[in-house]
Design a protein around this motif. Structure first.
Motif, PDB file in Angstrom:
ATOM      1  N   LEU A  82       0.706  -1.375  -0.046  1.00 41.61           N
ATOM      2  CA  LEU A  82      -0.174   0.007  -0.125  1.00 41.61           C
ATOM      3  C   LEU A  82       0.460   1.274   0.194  1.00 41.61           C
ATOM      4  N   ARG A  83       1.467   1.240   1.054  1.00 44.86           N
ATOM      5  CA  ARG A  83       3.024   2.657   0.966  1.00 44.86           C
ATOM      6  C   ARG A  83       3.640   2.580  -0.298  1.00 44.86           C
ATOM      7  N   THR A  84       3.912   1.841  -1.190  1.00 43.09           N
ATOM      8  CA  THR A  84       4.067   1.800  -2.389  1.00 43.09           C
ATOM      9  C   THR A  84       3.572   1.974  -3.885  1.00 43.09           C
ATOM     10  N   LEU A  85       2.134   1.952  -3.356  1.00 47.44           N
ATOM     11  CA  LEU A  85       0.958   2.268  -4.352  1.00 47.44           C
ATOM     12  C   LEU A  85       1.126   3.862  -3.758  1.00 47.44           C
ATOM     13  N   TRP A  86       0.717   3.947  -2.572  1.00 44.72           N
ATOM     14  CA  TRP A  86       0.571   5.576  -2.426  1.00 44.72           C
ATOM     15  C   TRP A  86       1.439   6.332  -2.973  1.00 44.72           C
ATOM     16  N   THR A  87       2.728   6.596  -2.933  1.00 48.12           N
ATOM     17  CA  THR A  87       3.560   6.891  -3.258  1.00 48.12           C
ATOM     18  C   THR A  87       3.393   7.157  -4.872  1.00 48.12           C
ATOM     19  N   ARG A  88       3.028   5.939  -5.834  1.00 47.61           N
ATOM     20  CA  ARG A  88       2.470   5.895  -6.913  1.00 47.61           C
ATOM     21  C   ARG A  88       1.074   7.250  -7.256  1.00 47.61           C
ATOM     22  N   PHE A  89       0.284   7.275  -6.391  1.00 48.45           N
ATOM     23  CA  PHE A  89      -0.663   8.443  -6.394  1.00 48.45           C
ATOM     24  C   PHE A  89      -0.572   9.360  -5.931  1.00 48.45           C
ATOM     25  N   TYR A  90       0.203   9.589  -4.544  1.00 46.54           N
ATOM     26  CA  TYR A  90       0.369  11.151  -3.920  1.00 46.54           C
ATOM     27  C   TYR A  90       1.785  11.805  -3.592  1.00 46.54           C
ATOM     28  N   GLY A  91       2.719  10.777  -4.338  1.00 47.67           N
ATOM     29  CA  GLY A  91       4.386  10.562  -4.346  1.00 47.67           C
ATOM     30  C   GLY A  91       4.834  11.084  -2.629  1.00 47.67           C
ATOM     31  N   ASP A  92       5.490  12.519  -2.597  1.00 48.87           N
ATOM     32  CA  ASP A  92       5.927  12.367  -0.176  1.00 48.87           C
ATOM     33  C   ASP A  92       4.932  12.251  -0.422  1.00 48.87           C
TER      34      ASP A  92
END
Length: 100
Positions: A82-92
């Motif tokens: 989920l953390r990796t996917l979050w970064t794809r969506f919303y960067g940092d």
């Protein structure tokens, strides 16, 4: 604060776009694009709140697995996914900022 409907929104859209048995090439980018282009702003925001709730530990592997067909041996594996996917969506962006 994310609510149960927000988490359901996240799980429903994730299930639609990330079913492990029907992933397409470039699925992550496609998923990001689809959510970014949702016409309904409230749906986009509900997805983000539900995603933030999920990535900060508010979702069990079993709930996510039921929606997407993915399989995680530990909550830590789910969190990393989920953390990796979050970064794809919303960067940092910090997901905790989306909970309020």
């Amino acid at each position: 604060m994310a609510s149960a409907p927000d988490t359901r929104t996240f799980l429903e859209l994730s299930g639609d776009m990330m079913d492990v048995n029907s992933l397409i090439r470039g699925w992550e980018d496609h998923f990001v694009h689809q959510v970014a282009n949702l016409r309904d702003e409230s749906l986009r925001q509900s997805f983000r709140r539900g995603f933030a709730h999920s990535v900060t530990g508010g979702l069990t592997p079993q709930e996510y697995e039921r929606a997407t067909g993915w399989d995680f041996d530990t909550p830590a594996e789910l969190h990393e996914h989920l953390r990796t996917l979050w970064t794809r969506f919303y960067g940092d962006a910090d997901p905790r900022d989306s909970l309020t």
